[in-house]
Design a protein around this motif. Structure first.
Motif, PDB file in Angstrom:
ATOM      1  N   LEU A 131      -0.935   2.409 -12.941  1.00  0.00           N
ATOM      2  CA  LEU A 131      -0.470   2.389 -11.555  1.00  0.00           C
ATOM      3  C   LEU A 131       0.415   1.163 -11.319  1.00  0.00           C
ATOM      4  N   GLY A 132      -0.009   0.024 -11.884  1.00  0.00           N
ATOM      5  CA  GLY A 132       0.774  -1.202 -11.756  1.00  0.00           C
ATOM      6  C   GLY A 132       2.164  -1.051 -12.358  1.00  0.00           C
ATOM      7  N   GLU A 133       2.229  -0.431 -13.548  1.00  0.00           N
ATOM      8  CA  GLU A 133       3.536  -0.235 -14.178  1.00  0.00           C
ATOM      9  C   GLU A 133       4.452   0.646 -13.338  1.00  0.00           C
ATOM     10  N   ALA A 134       3.863   1.658 -12.701  1.00  0.00           N
ATOM     11  CA  ALA A 134       4.662   2.576 -11.879  1.00  0.00           C
ATOM     12  C   ALA A 134       5.248   1.859 -10.659  1.00  0.00           C
ATOM     13  N   VAL A 135       4.527   0.865 -10.165  1.00  0.00           N
ATOM     14  CA  VAL A 135       4.937   0.198  -8.920  1.00  0.00           C
ATOM     15  C   VAL A 135       5.658  -1.122  -9.205  1.00  0.00           C
ATOM     16  N   GLY A 136       5.419  -1.679 -10.391  1.00  0.00           N
ATOM     17  CA  GLY A 136       6.045  -2.951 -10.723  1.00  0.00           C
ATOM     18  C   GLY A 136       5.236  -4.167 -10.314  1.00  0.00           C
ATOM     19  N   LEU A 191       0.818  -1.223   0.000  1.00  0.00           N
ATOM     20  CA  LEU A 191       0.000   0.000   0.000  1.00  0.00           C
ATOM     21  C   LEU A 191       0.851   1.272   0.000  1.00  0.00           C
ATOM     22  N   PRO A 192       1.943   1.351   0.794  1.00  0.00           N
ATOM     23  CA  PRO A 192       2.763   2.578   0.736  1.00  0.00           C
ATOM     24  C   PRO A 192       3.355   2.827  -0.653  1.00  0.00           C
ATOM     25  N   LEU A 193       3.625   1.749  -1.401  1.00  0.00           N
ATOM     26  CA  LEU A 193       4.176   1.921  -2.745  1.00  0.00           C
ATOM     27  C   LEU A 193       3.120   2.509  -3.684  1.00  0.00           C
ATOM     28  N   TYR A 194       1.879   2.055  -3.529  1.00  0.00           N
ATOM     29  CA  TYR A 194       0.784   2.642  -4.320  1.00  0.00           C
ATOM     30  C   TYR A 194       0.634   4.122  -3.972  1.00  0.00           C
ATOM     31  N   LEU A 195       0.694   4.381  -2.667  1.00  0.00           N
ATOM     32  CA  LEU A 195       0.525   5.762  -2.209  1.00  0.00           C
ATOM     33  C   LEU A 195       1.620   6.663  -2.795  1.00  0.00           C
TER      34      LEU A 195
END
Lengths: 205, 205
Positions: A37-42, A14-18
């Motif tokens: 969003l998925g691409e940004a976080v991996g 969750l912090p990575l999404y944030l």
């Protein structure tokens, strides 16, 4: 209120999404798809949708996530809509770097004290604070309602220091000492050990 | 040789097993059960047996694991039976703390250079080294066969620095900057972000 059934691994994402959502908001964006969003976080877009479904219904089909709304929802879920008080124990080079790291305050984690058992270090300036002796730790923790202790002490001292902060009522420890800590069940310990992380990377090289 | 089918999460636990085994060996122990090893690391004995089964047959029924043998097997699996060369990029407070951390050398991770783009920092002493300008980074990486780059730069510089080290052939990055990096598929990036770890702990408080 935290749901007890949410897997730890989901909470850790969750912090990575944030963080990614904050970057998008800073760039002036208002909506984001789970794919982007998925691409940004991996992680995959399916993973994002599954993770968020533990906490409610956030996306709008065909539109994606409303960024500001999802940011405030995640902040509430992670209890980041309040200030947290922290002490740093161990005022060596790492303790100094941590005390001077502005990222903590930017994210509402306030360092309210820095402690060391070494008399030669007590009284030294670190950031806005002065290093205090360990004898003052219990009263400081109580007066300042300290929630989190950061341990930047040598491995050999880590367990004794952990015992002290737990006895003072601290329920969360961020441990930079390369040492597994034994604590009561209701105490949350997170390890930041660069050696272990390096050793897991060399596997792939 | 690394097996490609081993889940990342299993690989990340191996250094924790290794650390616990080293503590047991230092305490003069020669054998350990999966139950005791699990308690030291905080996972179930079944998990330990399952994780290790990816790499071979290590335990002896009724006896447990021969500690010295398992240590050397894990070191070989994780490729820790050789020296790894690292550079630190970013010579601020955190960069200094990292350069002075003896744990790296104790575990055969040698820091061969510290770099900063700020002319005011170049030439300063950090540990045994002097801070060098970024212009020297490519030649230093090639001359010293650098495997790993540690990024202790601000978030806004992290992507540009990552691009530079990747262009020089580095395939592993330990990133202390609070910023997701975009890198080629064959580059391994590990994030050490205390904010994200704190934000995952506050969920439980």
């Amino acid at each position: 209120m935290p749901q007890t059934m949410v897997p730890d691994v989901v909470v850790r994402r969750l912090p990575l999404y944030l963080q990614a959502l904050n970057h998008l908001a800073e760039a002036g964006r208002t909506l984001v798809s789970s794919t982007e969003l998925g691409e940004a976080v991996g992680v995959s877009s399916a993973q994002i949708r599954k993770d968020l479904s533990f906490f409610g219904e956030f996306g709008r089909p065909g539109l994606g996530y409303e960024i500001r709304y999802l940011i405030s929802a995640l902040q509430r879920i992670l209890q980041l809509d309040k200030d947290w008080h922290m002490v740093i124990i161990g005022a060596g080079a790492l303790g100094h770097a941590l005390a001077n790291y502005r990222g903590f305050e930017d994210h509402r984690f306030a360092i309210v004290g820095v402690f060391d058992h070494d008399p030669d270090r007590v009284g030294a300036r670190v950031g806005r604070l002065l290093v205090e002796p360990m004898e003052l730790l219990p009263s400081r923790i109580r007066e300042n309602h300290v929630d989190i202790a950061i341990l930047s002490v040598p491995a050999r001292s880590a367990q004794a220091v952990a015992d002290q902060v737990v006895a003072c009522g601290v329920r969360a420890i961020l441990n930079y000492a390369p040492m597994a800590l034994s604590t009561p069940q209701d105490v949350h310990v997170t390890y930041i050990d660069p050696i272990a992380r390096l050793q897991a990377m060399t596997y792939y090289l």
